[in-house]
Structure formats: structure tokens, C-alpha cells
Design a protein around this motif. Sequence first.
Motif, PDB file in Angstrom:
ATOM      1  N   LEU A  18       1.027  -1.053  -0.084  1.00 24.11           N
ATOM      2  CA  LEU A  18      -0.023  -0.007  -0.024  1.00 24.11           C
ATOM      3  C   LEU A  18       0.931   1.179  -0.056  1.00 24.11           C
ATOM      4  O   LEU A  18       0.562   2.187  -0.589  1.00 24.11           O
ATOM      5  N   VAL A  19       1.913   1.299   0.743  1.00 28.36           N
ATOM      6  CA  VAL A  19       2.951   2.390   0.831  1.00 28.36           C
ATOM      7  C   VAL A  19       3.390   2.442  -0.595  1.00 28.36           C
ATOM      8  O   VAL A  19       3.359   3.833  -1.115  1.00 28.36           O
ATOM      9  N   ALA A  20       3.735   1.437  -1.335  1.00 28.92           N
ATOM     10  CA  ALA A  20       4.387   1.479  -2.801  1.00 28.92           C
ATOM     11  C   ALA A  20       3.266   2.036  -3.679  1.00 28.92           C
ATOM     12  O   ALA A  20       3.486   2.825  -4.624  1.00 28.92           O
ATOM     13  N   LEU A  21       2.139   1.453  -3.401  1.00 28.38           N
ATOM     14  CA  LEU A  21       0.924   2.180  -4.228  1.00 28.38           C
ATOM     15  C   LEU A  21       0.835   3.492  -4.025  1.00 28.38           C
ATOM     16  O   LEU A  21       0.580   4.274  -5.150  1.00 28.38           O
ATOM     17  N   VAL A  22       0.713   4.180  -3.023  1.00 25.21           N
ATOM     18  CA  VAL A  22       0.686   5.501  -2.821  1.00 25.21           C
ATOM     19  C   VAL A  22       1.658   6.291  -3.345  1.00 25.21           C
ATOM     20  O   VAL A  22       1.480   7.553  -3.792  1.00 25.21           O
ATOM     21  N   ASP A  23       2.819   5.828  -3.394  1.00 29.20           N
ATOM     22  CA  ASP A  23       3.994   6.317  -4.066  1.00 29.20           C
ATOM     23  C   ASP A  23       4.168   6.730  -5.341  1.00 29.20           C
ATOM     24  O   ASP A  23       4.488   7.695  -6.075  1.00 29.20           O
ATOM     25  N   THR A  24       3.210   5.587  -6.143  1.00 25.26           N
ATOM     26  CA  THR A  24       3.045   5.926  -7.401  1.00 25.26           C
ATOM     27  C   THR A  24       1.710   6.852  -7.704  1.00 25.26           C
ATOM     28  O   THR A  24       2.038   7.537  -8.814  1.00 25.26           O
ATOM     29  N   LEU A  25       1.273   7.182  -6.839  1.00 26.29           N
ATOM     30  CA  LEU A  25       0.435   8.479  -6.904  1.00 26.29           C
ATOM     31  C   LEU A  25       0.646   9.660  -6.552  1.00 26.29           C
ATOM     32  O   LEU A  25       0.348  10.821  -7.031  1.00 26.29           O
ATOM     33  N   ARG A  26       1.864   9.569  -5.889  1.00 30.28           N
ATOM     34  CA  ARG A  26       2.554  10.966  -5.359  1.00 30.28           C
ATOM     35  C   ARG A  26       3.130  11.652  -6.307  1.00 30.28           C
ATOM     36  O   ARG A  26       4.066  10.885  -7.223  1.00 30.28           O
ATOM     37  N   PRO A  27       2.754  12.821  -6.845  1.00 25.80           N
ATOM     38  CA  PRO A  27       3.773  13.383  -7.809  1.00 25.80           C
ATOM     39  C   PRO A  27       4.978  14.077  -7.224  1.00 25.80           C
ATOM     40  O   PRO A  27       5.200  13.991  -6.055  1.00 25.80           O
ATOM     41  N   ARG A  28       6.094  14.193  -8.242  1.00 22.28           N
ATOM     42  CA  ARG A  28       7.388  14.513  -7.572  1.00 22.28           C
ATOM     43  C   ARG A  28       7.320  16.270  -6.972  1.00 22.28           C
ATOM     44  O   ARG A  28       7.793  16.422  -6.083  1.00 22.28           O
ATOM     45  N   ARG A  29       6.302  17.229  -7.308  1.00 23.44           N
ATOM     46  CA  ARG A  29       6.055  18.359  -6.707  1.00 23.44           C
ATOM     47  C   ARG A  29       4.779  18.366  -6.152  1.00 23.44           C
ATOM     48  O   ARG A  29       3.752  18.021  -6.908  1.00 23.44           O
ATOM     49  N   PRO A  30       4.750  18.599  -4.846  1.00 22.33           N
ATOM     50  CA  PRO A  30       3.497  18.524  -4.057  1.00 22.33           C
ATOM     51  C   PRO A  30       2.239  19.182  -4.820  1.00 22.33           C
ATOM     52  O   PRO A  30       1.122  18.825  -4.414  1.00 22.33           O
ATOM     53  N   THR A 119       4.047  17.118   2.969  1.00 21.13           N
ATOM     54  CA  THR A 119       3.351  17.751   1.977  1.00 21.13           C
ATOM     55  C   THR A 119       2.195  16.911   1.116  1.00 21.13           C
ATOM     56  O   THR A 119       1.794  17.386   0.236  1.00 21.13           O
ATOM     57  N   ASP A 120       1.989  15.778   1.744  1.00 21.52           N
ATOM     58  CA  ASP A 120       0.956  14.803   1.114  1.00 21.52           C
ATOM     59  C   ASP A 120      -0.345  15.570   0.780  1.00 21.52           C
ATOM     60  O   ASP A 120      -0.970  15.182   0.046  1.00 21.52           O
ATOM     61  N   TYR A 121      -0.631  16.342   1.962  1.00 22.61           N
ATOM     62  CA  TYR A 121      -1.992  16.772   2.116  1.00 22.61           C
ATOM     63  C   TYR A 121      -2.007  17.800   0.993  1.00 22.61           C
ATOM     64  O   TYR A 121      -3.243  17.852   0.363  1.00 22.61           O
ATOM     65  N   CYS A 122      -0.904  18.206   0.369  1.00 22.66           N
ATOM     66  CA  CYS A 122      -1.194  19.227  -0.628  1.00 22.66           C
ATOM     67  C   CYS A 122      -1.843  18.815  -1.847  1.00 22.66           C
ATOM     68  O   CYS A 122      -2.518  19.133  -2.546  1.00 22.66           O
TER      69      CYS A 122
END
Length: 678
Positions: A18-30, A119-122
Amino acid sequence: MLAILESIDQHTLSIEPLVALVDTLRPRRPRDVIRATSHVRTLTQLLRGNPEHARQLRDYIFRLLESRRHASLYSEVGVLSNDGFFTELKRRIAYRILPPAFGDEYLADALDQILYRQTDYCWISAVPVADWLALFDVVMTPRPGPNVMLPGLLEAIRTLSYRVCAIGLEPKLTNFHTEMEEFESPFIVQNREVVHYLDNYERMLAGGDVMLDARHLLVMLDQCEAVIVKIRKKALLQGTSIALTYLLVTLNQSIDRLRKLLYLVDTSGATSEPPTVDLDAVAAQALPHRPVAKVATRKRAAAVALALELIQAHNNKYTVRDLLADNIHLLARNVTENASRTGEHYIAENRREMTRMFLSSAGAGVIVGFMALCKLLFGTLRAAPLVEAFLFSMNYSLGFMLIHVLHFTVATKQPAMTASRIAAGLQSRDGRHIDLDSLAELINKVLRTQITAVLGNIFTALPTAWLIAWGWMKITGHHLVTKEKALHLLHDIDPIHSPALFYAAIAGVCLFLAGLISGYYDNQALYTRWAQRISQLRGLSRLLGRDRTERLGVYLENNLGSLMGNFYFGIMLGTIGTLGTLMGLPLDIRHVTFSAANFATALVGLDHNVSWQLVVKSVTGFLAIGIVNLVVSFGLALWVALRARRIPFEHGFLLLRALFRRLRKAPVDFFIGSKENK
């Protein structure tokens, strides 16, 4: 994404996929909204195209949810702890340096592992709600069995209710609001209602014929909030403390979270929508093509809003800034409120009061002339730097305190007080509209009062210093200052070839800090009841008599802030120059009244053999110093007062136009007041 989804099966228990899956959703810039939205939509399409992957992901998420405890996430994240302000501050600083260890028991720890960037909330909040709900609908399809989230929500409601009850019975609150001791506390009653409501809820889940009714519970929560409002209003009159402020913030946050959770779990439809969430906006964004009035739609909107709130609070749970923002603005509000009431005495309403202000400031100018003499004499002692700083500080401090005791006025002390009064005028009753004409009239009164006070200080400081220097020469046969010292005094107030205006800005900062110190001690004197405590001193009563002791207590309670503000202001003025010398930094102070007195002393020291250009430059210099003193101290004090009241002010141009209109209409009345007010 596809590789991660293929790695998940019925035996997967670790949180790493699940951590890895969220990493794929997270953009490089918040704040890269486009890329984050694209990632979420891509995952949604992958799951729609492969129902087996969606089922495996759903079962995997449910296994994680079932293996962890939820209540602490809903009841603690975003709500201050009961440990107190300084304990919480120390904990946050420690965890910023070395975060706590994660476990496998609590859902909050899982959130720590999944959303580990602050910065994930952004980017999560920037993705449209409709896209998140589409992904949620694909993954979290209904399955038979009990609601895995419901037990944690109910337990969080119970925990929050007990916490509200415990904080509401704190002696710091009950002693401050004694009415709670005369009648049954609403904090106790709300807990009783919550327990009754949850008992009925459990019977309903067990299949019993129970009708849920949360209306009386909501009424008790309203009464709890009414008590909090009364305590805050009382604190504006009687002062507050960091501990009391922290309790009030914690209570507000706990009740607000309790309302949000009740709205989510209640099935009767009687619970009101959370007042701190705009469900219409969230629901319209989540489901733009469906009517937002439907209960199910609004429940989903409330769940989304709470999820975003929890994620933001989780990302910032170790930030010191948020803790300070939640608490300091209330404490600063009380400090500046005391300064605001003091500032009313620095605003002349009519010409008679203008004359009284001029005479009061003229009296202060006389004392400043003698303070300037003492400073020059202390400078001739050639004492050690720290000894010299002590002598300068005591000269300033005792002189300013004497000015206050004699009811005189130092002009530069006004801005720190009147700025809070103006900020109070900015706060309209509805919180949305500002009466610019009334505000312009108030600022006009403040402006002309301060100009009058500055002129009054200079009007007597100049001749007093001149007479002292001239009398010194006649009595002793030599000048108070040498020609070299006189030229140095004139150079110190040169606005062009010396850092006089920068030093004047430093003095303005000191004036601003003195205003905050005054408000702080006024608040402390009220909160700790100085008058009553001093009147109880038996030894002092035997020495002065009971009546004099009581009058002394009342005087100190009403004037402690002004006395301490003047004392610390004198210390700042006396030590900054020495600190600058010791540290090799360009630090010093320039004060308009002392600069004017030094100008007069220098004229006598030079036997008045100065060019008219030097006189003009020197007069321009100390007047410019006065303007910088006033502008810096006033600007900082007004900024703090606005921040303390959380007032956004975007009407600067309209306000300036209103002031210019008053100046053009009646220029004489603008500066000295109208005859009608005489």
C-alpha cells in the motif's frame, strides 16, 4: 502500478504494497495537481479494467483495517492532547528531531507509514473529490458483514465525550466560571447523553427495536460551547493564562470533532451538520451532477471533509507552528485587548482633550530633558560597558516610569497602544463588513493626537535641554559637552550620512515590544487579582494602613502593565547600543525626544556657531527619527493586533481615499479637530 497490484493476493498482510501504491500516486512536486489527478484516474481505470485486481486490493485493505485500532486516529489526530501547552511543545520539538517508533496495532501508525511526507496533504486535497470517490467506489465495493469503520468511530465518540467532561471540570475553568458550580455542568450532562446514545446504538446494531435521538445531546454540546464563549469574554476583562487558553482550544477542537463523528454515524437524521465544514461546497465538488440535498450525498461529503482534515492534521502533527497558531492568537488577543483599552486614553476626541494631551506631553518633554542630561553625565564616567549599560538603562527606565506616575505622555508610547484600538475598530459585528468612514475618523483622531503629543514633547524638551546646557556653562564655566561631542551628537541625528533612521527603526521595534509587555502584565495583573492579593499583605497593611494598601493594590492592578512596559523599554534602550558594541554589530537606538534634546545641547556646546544648513539637516533628522519611531512601532503593533483577531484587511486603498477626502474637506479640522467637538 500494475506490478504492485499483481503482487497483492489473499496472503498479503504487510503494509509495504500500500505504501508503494501511494508512492506511484504521489507527484514529484506537491502542488502538481495535473499529474496527481492523472495518477489517480489511471489507477481507477486499471482497477475498472481488471475486477480481480480491484477485489484483491479491497480484501487487502479490509485486512489492514480489521487488524488495527481506529479510535485514536479519529479522537487524537488534529486534537490537542491533555498534557498542557509546554509538554505538547516539548513533545513536538523532540519528535521533529527523532520521530516515534511505528507499530502494527494502530491505524494512525499506518497513516504515518503511508503518508510519510509532510506535503502529502497538498496534492491529496488538490485532486478533485469526484476522482477520489470514483476510486473509492471501485475499490471499496460493499461486502457482507459489519462495517469495519463503525466500531472505531463509536469508540472515538465515547473517548472525546469523556475528554470534554474531564477538561470541563478542570479547576482553571470552574474557578474562572463559577456558575458551573451552582448548576449542573453541561460538560457532565453531555457525557451522560453520549453514553446513553451509544448504549442505544449498540442495542440497535444487535437487532433491538431502538429509536436513536441525538437532539438533546446536540443541545448539551451547544451549551458547552456557550460556556466556552462566556469564559473567553470574561477572560478579555479578567485576563487569561497559557494554561487556560490551551484548555479552551482543546475543548473547542474536541467538541468540533465530536460533532463531525456524530454526524457520520447517526442514522436518525436529527444530527446537525458540522458547523466548521461547508458540506454544500464539498458535496457539489464530489458529485456535481447529483442534488446535494440528499442525506447520503452529504454524508459522503462529510466523510471526505473529515478524511482531508485528518490527513492535514496528521501531516502537521509535529509542527510547532500549528500549535503556536492555535494558542498564541487567543493569548495575543487578550494581551492586545488590554493594550486596546489602554490605547483609548491616548486618543483625543476634541480640542479640549487635544490641549490636555499637549500639556501632558509637554510635561514629559521636561523630564526627558533631564534624562538626556543624566545620560551625558553617565557617558563621561568611562565605566565598563556593562556598568554603563546598567546606568543608561536605569536612567531610561526610572525616567519613563516617573513620566507615567506623573500622568505625562511620551508620544512614541502611543502607537503600540492605539494600533490595538484601531484593530478593534476593524472587527465589525458581522465579521464581514467594515465601516470605513468610522475607521477613517478613528485613524484621523489617532493621527492628530500623536502629532500633538510629538510636538508637545519637542516643544519642552528642546528649551529644557538648552537651558540645562546654558546653565551648566554659566555655573561651571565650561560647556556640558565638548565641541567634538557636540558635533558627534549632531552627526548622530543626520538622516543622510549616518544610520540614524535605521537606529530609529530599532527604537520603533523596542516601542512595539514595550507595548506587548504592557499588555502582558496588564493581563497578568487582572488574571491573578493583584489588588486583592496586595490588600491581603498584613505586613504592608501594618506599615501603610489598610486603606492605603488597598489603594496601592488597585493602582498596581490598573498600572502594572504601563510601569513594566516603561521599565523594560528603558532597559532595551539602555542596553542595545552596548550589545552592538560588544558583538561588533551596527546596533543602537534613536528616539525623537532625546534626539531633539541632544540637538539643543549641541547648539550650546558649539556656542551657536552652526550654519543654517546644519540646523535644517538636524531638525529634519530628529523629525524623521520621530516619524520612523511612530511608523515602525505602529505598523508592528497593528499587524499583531490584526493577527490576534484573525482579521483580514484588504481595504487599504479605500481607507486612504476616505482619509484624503476628510483632509481635503476640512484640512484644519483634520489636524486640530472640529469646533463642534470642542
